[in-house]
Design a protein around this motif. Sequence first.
Motif, PDB file in Angstrom:
ATOM      1  N   LYS A 146       0.774  -1.138   0.012  1.00 26.35           N
ATOM      2  CA  LYS A 146       0.018   0.033   0.176  1.00 26.35           C
ATOM      3  C   LYS A 146       1.016   1.402  -0.181  1.00 26.35           C
ATOM      4  O   LYS A 146       0.452   2.200  -0.653  1.00 26.35           O
ATOM      5  CB  LYS A 146      -0.886   0.128   1.140  1.00 26.35           C
ATOM      6  N   ALA A 150       0.872   4.440  -2.597  1.00 26.95           N
ATOM      7  CA  ALA A 150       0.645   5.562  -2.127  1.00 26.95           C
ATOM      8  C   ALA A 150       1.746   6.576  -3.002  1.00 26.95           C
ATOM      9  O   ALA A 150       1.495   7.747  -3.306  1.00 26.95           O
ATOM     10  CB  ALA A 150       0.612   5.930  -0.886  1.00 26.95           C
ATOM     11  N   SER A 154       0.803   9.304  -5.381  1.00 24.71           N
ATOM     12  CA  SER A 154       1.048  10.821  -5.208  1.00 24.71           C
ATOM     13  C   SER A 154       2.116  11.227  -6.454  1.00 24.71           C
ATOM     14  O   SER A 154       2.024  12.495  -6.700  1.00 24.71           O
ATOM     15  CB  SER A 154       1.689  11.036  -3.857  1.00 24.71           C
ATOM     16  N   ILE A 167       1.556   8.706   2.089  1.00 23.45           N
ATOM     17  CA  ILE A 167       0.389   8.314   2.848  1.00 23.45           C
ATOM     18  C   ILE A 167      -0.188   9.669   3.238  1.00 23.45           C
ATOM     19  O   ILE A 167      -1.566   9.735   2.991  1.00 23.45           O
ATOM     20  CB  ILE A 167       0.727   7.436   3.889  1.00 23.45           C
ATOM     21  N   LEU A 170      -1.856  11.454   0.490  1.00 25.54           N
ATOM     22  CA  LEU A 170      -3.184  10.894  -0.093  1.00 25.54           C
ATOM     23  C   LEU A 170      -4.399  11.099   0.763  1.00 25.54           C
ATOM     24  O   LEU A 170      -5.414  11.573   0.513  1.00 25.54           O
ATOM     25  CB  LEU A 170      -2.938   9.443  -0.351  1.00 25.54           C
ATOM     26  N   MET A 171      -4.086  11.092   2.045  1.00 27.85           N
ATOM     27  CA  MET A 171      -5.171  11.464   3.354  1.00 27.85           C
ATOM     28  C   MET A 171      -5.681  12.516   3.201  1.00 27.85           C
ATOM     29  O   MET A 171      -7.055  12.827   3.297  1.00 27.85           O
ATOM     30  CB  MET A 171      -4.471  10.839   4.599  1.00 27.85           C
ATOM     31  N   SER A 176      -7.020   8.351   0.070  1.00 25.00           N
ATOM     32  CA  SER A 176      -6.605   7.208   0.589  1.00 25.00           C
ATOM     33  C   SER A 176      -7.441   6.029   0.412  1.00 25.00           C
ATOM     34  O   SER A 176      -7.249   5.014   0.949  1.00 25.00           O
ATOM     35  CB  SER A 176      -6.198   7.359   1.914  1.00 25.00           C
ATOM     36  N   PHE A 186      -3.053   3.073   8.318  1.00 26.94           N
ATOM     37  CA  PHE A 186      -2.991   2.860   6.858  1.00 26.94           C
ATOM     38  C   PHE A 186      -2.529   1.388   6.413  1.00 26.94           C
ATOM     39  O   PHE A 186      -2.953   0.982   5.268  1.00 26.94           O
ATOM     40  CB  PHE A 186      -2.013   3.921   6.257  1.00 26.94           C
ATOM     41  N   TRP A 200      -9.474   2.291  -5.463  1.00 28.58           N
ATOM     42  CA  TRP A 200      -8.409   3.676  -5.359  1.00 28.58           C
ATOM     43  C   TRP A 200      -8.504   4.185  -6.732  1.00 28.58           C
ATOM     44  O   TRP A 200      -8.811   5.555  -6.709  1.00 28.58           O
ATOM     45  CB  TRP A 200      -7.145   2.976  -5.285  1.00 28.58           C
TER      46      TRP A 200
END
Length: 405
Positions: A146, A150, A154, A167, A170-171, A176, A186, A200
């Motif tokens: 993951k 990510a 990104s 991460i 993305l959040m 995410s 995550f 996603w």
Amino acid sequence: MISLKRMTVCVVLGAILLGSATAVAESKLQEQIDKDEVIWTWRGFPVIDMDDHWAKRLFQWGISQNIINGYSDHSFKPDQAITEAEFLKMLYRAMGKAIPNANVSANRIYRSSESWTEGPYRIAKQYNHPTAGENNFAMRMSAITKVRAAEIISASQGVHYNGQDAIIYLMGHGLSNGEANLPEQFDAAGTFSRAEALQWIRQLAIHGNLKIYERPKVPTDLSLLPNTNDIAVKVIPDFSIEPVTAEDFNLFILDDFPNLKFGDTKSSIDERFGKSTEKTIFNSNMYPLFTAHFNQHGELDGWKTESDDYDFHYRVNLLHTNKGIVLGKSTLSDILTRYGTAGVSKQGIIEYYYKKMEDGTFQNISIYDPIKDIENVYTINFIVDYKTQVVNYIFVTSLKATLDY
């Protein structure tokens, strides 16, 4: 006696008659002829052995947009862990890049020079996206983590972050695809399934983030990342819907102009807006504020309006839908809030389909599923600018008019 005739057609859904730039969806129609009556049935996008799977509609969408294809045995293996090569192929196809299918036998051994994976890795190298398999063929066929996904996502957005920072990016941007609002929630080292990966990518489409960008060679300033304490969890449904009424198929015009109603006669429209003297190549009549198509009875069965460079300032803020989507002003977010996320097709293209019921109400339907009779199916469509996310094209039509039968 009823005769059946099957044919494969290339249909520009909701656009043949009005000239939209929407994607071509290839599927099958069944033509049923009973005496002099012709009934068309849309066969949709079937997925083998996924009728009861939570991701069935995701895969139908992915198939329709050529994002994903099945294996050589025609299965889709939604719960199988996705490899890095498969993830890259899905992501880049969603972003409009042409990549060969991955329909290969699991027992076939490829040299790297002849592998289908070369395509996505060339794109990754071209855009400076980080991968583990660029120089390691075995890693291409290994399950992607993951955190690596990510970093790739990104990077595709034009920033350069690694590990936890990717991460957080993305959040902070709602990409995410989960309820985690802290990096430690995550599961960075975990892998995920083909279905989860497609989800996603669906979220990227919903946010209007399917435009591919090069990752900067220098890491992006960490101060630009959102504060983790300020990240609010907001999971957007992949295929939400909002109800519509007959009024939602009409065009509303501000100031002292009358409105344009579905089913209006050509003579009444000429009287209100001036007689149309020009036609498009799609046999639609051109008026100052919109383009209209009429059926054989002279009734409006499709219209479009757009804010092009020539008359943008004339039309902007003047035309709107019943739900208040204003041409040249409203955004992708406004559309999804008022109509739902189900209409997201690809970057900048949003298409909704409805069936008129016997009581006059309209029921939202999926174009990915079979439709027994498209006679009473209608579509509301939008195109938004990929940079500004502002609506620059609205068109409404019946599928009967679209298929021109």
